[in-house]
Design a protein around this motif. Structure first.
Motif, PDB file in Angstrom:
ATOM      1  N   TYR A  37      20.926  49.612  62.437  1.00 11.54           N
ATOM      2  CA  TYR A  37      20.884  48.166  62.614  1.00 11.54           C
ATOM      3  C   TYR A  37      22.295  47.636  62.861  1.00 11.54           C
ATOM      4  O   TYR A  37      23.232  47.975  62.136  1.00 11.54           O
ATOM      5  N   VAL A  38      22.437  46.807  63.882  1.00 10.12           N
ATOM      6  CA  VAL A  38      23.711  46.178  64.229  1.00 10.12           C
ATOM      7  C   VAL A  38      23.545  44.680  64.030  1.00 10.12           C
ATOM      8  O   VAL A  38      22.778  44.031  64.747  1.00 10.12           O
ATOM      9  N   GLU A  39      24.228  44.140  63.040  1.00 11.18           N
ATOM     10  CA  GLU A  39      24.069  42.734  62.666  1.00 11.18           C
ATOM     11  C   GLU A  39      24.390  41.793  63.820  1.00 11.18           C
ATOM     12  O   GLU A  39      23.679  40.820  64.048  1.00 11.18           O
ATOM     13  N   ALA A  40      25.452  42.067  64.569  1.00 10.73           N
ATOM     14  CA  ALA A  40      25.852  41.178  65.666  1.00 10.73           C
ATOM     15  C   ALA A  40      24.767  41.063  66.733  1.00 10.73           C
ATOM     16  O   ALA A  40      24.652  40.040  67.399  1.00 10.73           O
ATOM     17  N   GLN A  41      23.966  42.127  66.891  1.00 12.18           N
ATOM     18  CA  GLN A  41      22.899  42.117  67.887  1.00 12.18           C
ATOM     19  C   GLN A  41      21.541  41.798  67.284  1.00 12.18           C
ATOM     20  O   GLN A  41      20.543  41.700  67.995  1.00 12.18           O
ATOM     21  N   LYS A  42      21.495  41.691  65.955  1.00  6.79           N
ATOM     22  CA  LYS A  42      20.242  41.411  65.228  1.00  6.79           C
ATOM     23  C   LYS A  42      19.152  42.390  65.639  1.00  6.79           C
ATOM     24  O   LYS A  42      18.007  42.029  65.857  1.00  6.79           O
ATOM     25  N   GLY A  43      19.535  43.661  65.753  1.00  7.35           N
ATOM     26  CA  GLY A  43      18.560  44.674  66.138  1.00  7.35           C
ATOM     27  C   GLY A  43      19.123  46.079  65.993  1.00  7.35           C
ATOM     28  O   GLY A  43      20.287  46.277  65.647  1.00  7.35           O
ATOM     29  N   TYR A  44      18.260  47.041  66.271  1.00  8.17           N
ATOM     30  CA  TYR A  44      18.622  48.450  66.158  1.00  8.17           C
ATOM     31  C   TYR A  44      19.206  48.962  67.466  1.00  8.17           C
ATOM     32  O   TYR A  44      18.803  48.535  68.547  1.00  8.17           O
ATOM     33  N   GLN A  45      20.148  49.876  67.338  1.00  5.16           N
ATOM     34  CA  GLN A  45      20.795  50.492  68.481  1.00  5.16           C
ATOM     35  C   GLN A  45      20.918  51.991  68.191  1.00  5.16           C
ATOM     36  O   GLN A  45      21.239  52.385  67.068  1.00  5.16           O
ATOM     37  N   THR A  46      20.652  52.818  69.183  1.00  9.39           N
ATOM     38  CA  THR A  46      20.782  54.260  69.007  1.00  9.39           C
ATOM     39  C   THR A  46      22.249  54.641  69.134  1.00  9.39           C
ATOM     40  O   THR A  46      22.912  54.288  70.102  1.00  9.39           O
ATOM     41  N   MET A  47      22.740  55.364  68.118  1.00 14.51           N
ATOM     42  CA  MET A  47      24.137  55.792  68.081  1.00 14.51           C
ATOM     43  C   MET A  47      24.203  57.263  67.716  1.00 14.51           C
ATOM     44  O   MET A  47      23.356  57.769  66.994  1.00 14.51           O
ATOM     45  N   ALA A  48      25.219  57.921  68.207  1.00 16.86           N
ATOM     46  CA  ALA A  48      25.436  59.321  67.863  1.00 16.86           C
ATOM     47  C   ALA A  48      26.011  59.408  66.457  1.00 16.86           C
ATOM     48  O   ALA A  48      26.812  58.564  66.057  1.00 16.86           O
ATOM     49  N   PRO A  49      25.611  60.425  65.685  1.00 15.73           N
ATOM     50  CA  PRO A  49      26.252  60.639  64.388  1.00 15.73           C
ATOM     51  C   PRO A  49      27.742  60.909  64.594  1.00 15.73           C
ATOM     52  O   PRO A  49      28.148  61.425  65.626  1.00 15.73           O
ATOM     53  N   VAL A  50      28.549  60.540  63.620  1.00 17.70           N
ATOM     54  CA  VAL A  50      29.987  60.792  63.676  1.00 17.70           C
ATOM     55  C   VAL A  50      30.280  62.013  62.813  1.00 17.70           C
ATOM     56  O   VAL A  50      30.010  62.007  61.617  1.00 17.70           O
TER      57      VAL A  50
END
Length: 168
Positions: A37-50
């Motif tokens: 979840y990305v608060e600035a976008q108010k939604g979920y975004q797929t991200m690579a693990p770090v």
């Protein structure tokens, strides 16, 4: 990635959803991505693990942050930057920038660490027993207890050194 590892990851996220008060947990396991979840976008975004080596983390983090986040340390009470922060905003993982907690869920437990009654999203954290880890980079953040305020009844006690803060 083996099927067994994908299954374990999906199962861990499903359990995390139950631990975090029924928060919906999204899993983008087909490409190995994490749905966070990305608060600035108010939604979920797929991200690579770090994932980084200890040496890479040592170049990015201060020695104290490395001790706290990569070696499972705990800072002294009333010593961190955010235990008494009352500003509105978002707390992020100091290792990878993942959104973790909103100031709206912060409360004073009187113990000298930042405390929250819920994360921004259960998907953004991993819970290992009572240990709180960043869901993206695996950094040790603190511990969860079942003596927090309503509505969750949980207390996420976090090291300030594992956080950054963006004021609203």
């Amino acid at each position: 990635m083996t099927t067994q590892r994908v299954w374990r990851g999906a199962m861990a996220l499903a359990i995390l959803g139950m631990v975090s008060g029924g928060t919906t947990v999204a899993w983008g396991g087909s490409q190995g991505g994490l749905s966070l979840y990305v608060e600035a976008q108010k939604g979920y975004q797929t991200m690579a693990p770090v994932t980084k080596s200890a040496e890479e983390w040592k170049t990015q983090l201060t020695p104290e942050q490395f001790r706290l986040m990569r070696q499972g340390g705990t800072e002294s009470p009333f010593s961190g930057a955010f235990w008494n922060n009352h500003a509105s905003g978002i707390y992020h993982c100091a290792g990878c920038g993942t959104d973790l907690f909103s100031s709206n869920a912060k409360f004073d437990a009187g113990n000298g660490w930042p405390n929250f009654w819920q994360p921004i999203s259960g998907a953004n954290l991993k819970i290992n027993g009572n240990e709180i880890l960043c869901g993206r980079c695996g950094a040790h953040l603190g511990f969860i207890y079942n003596d927090g305020p309503k509505p969750s009844g949980r207390r996420y006690t976090v090291n300030s050194g594992g956080l950054t803060f963006t004021a609203k």
